[in-house]
Motif scaffolding. Structure first.
Motif, PDB file in Angstrom:
ATOM      1  N   ALA A 198      36.113  32.011  35.465  1.00  9.11           N
ATOM      2  CA  ALA A 198      34.823  32.317  36.240  1.00  9.11           C
ATOM      3  C   ALA A 198      34.335  32.237  37.460  1.00  9.11           C
ATOM      4  O   ALA A 198      34.060  32.495  38.348  1.00  9.11           O
ATOM      5  CB  ALA A 198      34.035  33.360  35.306  1.00  9.11           C
ATOM      6  N   PRO A 199      33.796  30.406  37.459  1.00  6.68           N
ATOM      7  CA  PRO A 199      33.901  29.990  38.507  1.00  6.68           C
ATOM      8  C   PRO A 199      34.061  30.000  40.185  1.00  6.68           C
ATOM      9  O   PRO A 199      33.005  30.305  40.298  1.00  6.68           O
ATOM     10  CB  PRO A 199      33.075  28.465  38.639  1.00  6.68           C
ATOM     11  CG  PRO A 199      33.340  27.869  36.331  1.00  6.68           C
ATOM     12  CD  PRO A 199      34.142  29.387  36.042  1.00  6.68           C
ATOM     13  N   VAL A 200      35.333  30.425  39.737  1.00  2.00           N
ATOM     14  CA  VAL A 200      37.156  29.968  40.878  1.00  2.00           C
ATOM     15  C   VAL A 200      36.523  31.742  41.633  1.00  2.00           C
ATOM     16  O   VAL A 200      36.344  31.603  42.848  1.00  2.00           O
ATOM     17  CB  VAL A 200      38.297  30.258  40.576  1.00  2.00           C
ATOM     18  CG1 VAL A 200      38.665  30.652  41.679  1.00  2.00           C
ATOM     19  CG2 VAL A 200      38.350  28.591  40.192  1.00  2.00           C
ATOM     20  N   MET A 201      36.303  32.683  40.816  1.00  2.00           N
ATOM     21  CA  MET A 201      35.825  34.355  41.450  1.00  2.00           C
ATOM     22  C   MET A 201      34.722  33.707  42.019  1.00  2.00           C
ATOM     23  O   MET A 201      34.236  34.902  43.028  1.00  2.00           O
ATOM     24  CB  MET A 201      36.406  34.917  40.061  1.00  2.00           C
ATOM     25  CG  MET A 201      37.891  35.012  40.048  1.00  2.00           C
ATOM     26  SD  MET A 201      38.948  35.684  41.348  1.00  2.00           S
ATOM     27  CE  MET A 201      37.671  36.604  41.849  1.00  2.00           C
ATOM     28  N   ALA A 202      33.382  33.463  41.632  1.00  2.00           N
ATOM     29  CA  ALA A 202      32.346  33.432  41.943  1.00  2.00           C
ATOM     30  C   ALA A 202      32.315  32.883  43.292  1.00  2.00           C
ATOM     31  O   ALA A 202      31.934  33.488  44.575  1.00  2.00           O
ATOM     32  CB  ALA A 202      31.361  32.485  40.772  1.00  2.00           C
ATOM     33  N   ILE A 203      33.311  31.961  43.211  1.00  2.00           N
ATOM     34  CA  ILE A 203      33.509  31.058  45.137  1.00  2.00           C
ATOM     35  C   ILE A 203      34.247  31.929  45.754  1.00  2.00           C
ATOM     36  O   ILE A 203      33.482  32.276  46.832  1.00  2.00           O
ATOM     37  CB  ILE A 203      33.805  29.733  44.708  1.00  2.00           C
ATOM     38  CG1 ILE A 203      33.175  28.924  43.634  1.00  2.00           C
ATOM     39  CG2 ILE A 203      34.386  29.039  46.526  1.00  2.00           C
ATOM     40  CD1 ILE A 203      33.887  27.411  43.731  1.00  2.00           C
ATOM     41  N   VAL A 204      35.519  32.617  45.751  1.00  2.00           N
ATOM     42  CA  VAL A 204      36.064  33.894  46.048  1.00  2.00           C
ATOM     43  C   VAL A 204      35.018  34.471  46.761  1.00  2.00           C
ATOM     44  O   VAL A 204      35.299  34.796  48.167  1.00  2.00           O
ATOM     45  CB  VAL A 204      37.156  33.938  45.096  1.00  2.00           C
ATOM     46  CG1 VAL A 204      37.840  35.392  45.847  1.00  2.00           C
ATOM     47  CG2 VAL A 204      38.403  32.774  44.740  1.00  2.00           C
ATOM     48  N   THR A 205      34.206  35.100  45.794  1.00  2.00           N
ATOM     49  CA  THR A 205      33.312  36.668  45.878  1.00  2.00           C
ATOM     50  C   THR A 205      32.385  35.565  46.864  1.00  2.00           C
ATOM     51  O   THR A 205      31.937  36.277  48.028  1.00  2.00           O
ATOM     52  CB  THR A 205      32.591  36.061  44.680  1.00  2.00           C
ATOM     53  OG1 THR A 205      33.781  37.426  44.201  1.00  2.00           O
ATOM     54  CG2 THR A 205      31.237  37.862  45.010  1.00  2.00           C
ATOM     55  N   TRP A 206      31.685  34.526  47.169  1.00  2.00           N
ATOM     56  CA  TRP A 206      31.124  34.474  48.080  1.00  2.00           C
ATOM     57  C   TRP A 206      32.074  33.771  49.442  1.00  2.00           C
ATOM     58  O   TRP A 206      31.158  34.521  50.613  1.00  2.00           O
ATOM     59  CB  TRP A 206      30.384  32.431  47.553  1.00  2.00           C
ATOM     60  CG  TRP A 206      29.311  31.549  48.544  1.00  2.00           C
ATOM     61  CD1 TRP A 206      29.987  30.540  49.272  1.00  2.00           C
ATOM     62  CD2 TRP A 206      28.426  32.314  48.894  1.00  2.00           C
ATOM     63  NE1 TRP A 206      28.633  30.572  49.433  1.00  2.00           N
ATOM     64  CE2 TRP A 206      27.758  31.160  50.009  1.00  2.00           C
ATOM     65  CE3 TRP A 206      27.640  33.366  48.279  1.00  2.00           C
ATOM     66  CZ2 TRP A 206      25.810  31.608  50.288  1.00  2.00           C
ATOM     67  CZ3 TRP A 206      25.844  33.150  48.700  1.00  2.00           C
ATOM     68  CH2 TRP A 206      24.944  32.102  49.302  1.00  2.00           C
ATOM     69  N   LEU A 207      33.040  33.334  49.444  1.00  2.00           N
ATOM     70  CA  LEU A 207      34.129  33.271  50.839  1.00  2.00           C
ATOM     71  C   LEU A 207      33.633  34.455  51.665  1.00  2.00           C
ATOM     72  O   LEU A 207      34.102  34.625  52.256  1.00  2.00           O
ATOM     73  CB  LEU A 207      34.954  32.759  50.910  1.00  2.00           C
ATOM     74  CG  LEU A 207      34.552  30.977  50.324  1.00  2.00           C
ATOM     75  CD1 LEU A 207      35.875  30.073  49.642  1.00  2.00           C
ATOM     76  CD2 LEU A 207      33.893  30.351  51.191  1.00  2.00           C
ATOM     77  N   ALA A 208      34.321  35.817  50.364  1.00  2.00           N
ATOM     78  CA  ALA A 208      34.439  36.760  51.007  1.00  2.00           C
ATOM     79  C   ALA A 208      33.824  37.659  51.808  1.00  2.00           C
ATOM     80  O   ALA A 208      33.739  37.778  52.245  1.00  2.00           O
ATOM     81  CB  ALA A 208      35.542  37.541  49.531  1.00  2.00           C
TER      82      ALA A 208
END
Length: 142
Positions: free
Chosen positions: A56-66
């Motif tokens: 989840a935290p990895v995907m939250a960061i990916v979402t922020w970057l995207a």
């Protein structure tokens, strides 16, 4: 006849649709890769709930970057982009889960049950609002 330089609704909608498509493509591609890692490596070691919590935290960061990338490249309406992208993502996830993975409807809906420890609904909400949050954050940094 003097025309003001205003955005037409169709142009704004077109930009939001294009931005949403790019945003979904970036996030879903990363999520697919991390999902494979979660299912094949993490889930057997630490169980399904902890594997999802680790991802989840990895995907939250990916979402922020995207979201940042899409906002920089296309300058869309951030909230429209996020909400449209979230709707498209839910459709893609549903088709993938039911059609390709062959999950039952009850198993798929269990992915939204936060009482079982899943954070998928929170990630979808974050995905929907991240472009707007990112735009607010960026406007304050100027």
């Amino acid at each position: 006849m003097d025309r003001k330089n205003t955005s037409r609704p169709s142009t704004t909608l077109k930009a939001a649709v294009l931005a949403a498509a790019l945003y979904v493509a970036l996030a879903w591609s990363a999520g697919f890769i991390f999902g494979v890692v979660r299912e094949l490596a993490l889930k057997p070691l630490i169980g399904p709930v902890w594997a999802q919590l680790a991802e989840a935290p990895v995907m939250a960061i990916v979402t922020w970057l995207a979201a940042g990338y899409v906002l920089r490249k296309l300058s869309p309406a951030p909230l429209a982009t996020g909400l449209l992208a979230a709707a498209v993502l839910i459709v893609i996830e549903t088709v993938f889960a039911l059609g390709i993975r062959g999950q039952s409807v009850s198993d798929y809906l269990a992915a939204f049950d936060m009482a079982r420890g899943t954070v998928f609904p929170l990630l979808i909400i974050w995905f929907a609002i991240a472009p707007w949050v990112r735009a607010q954050y960026g406007s304050r940094r100027a």
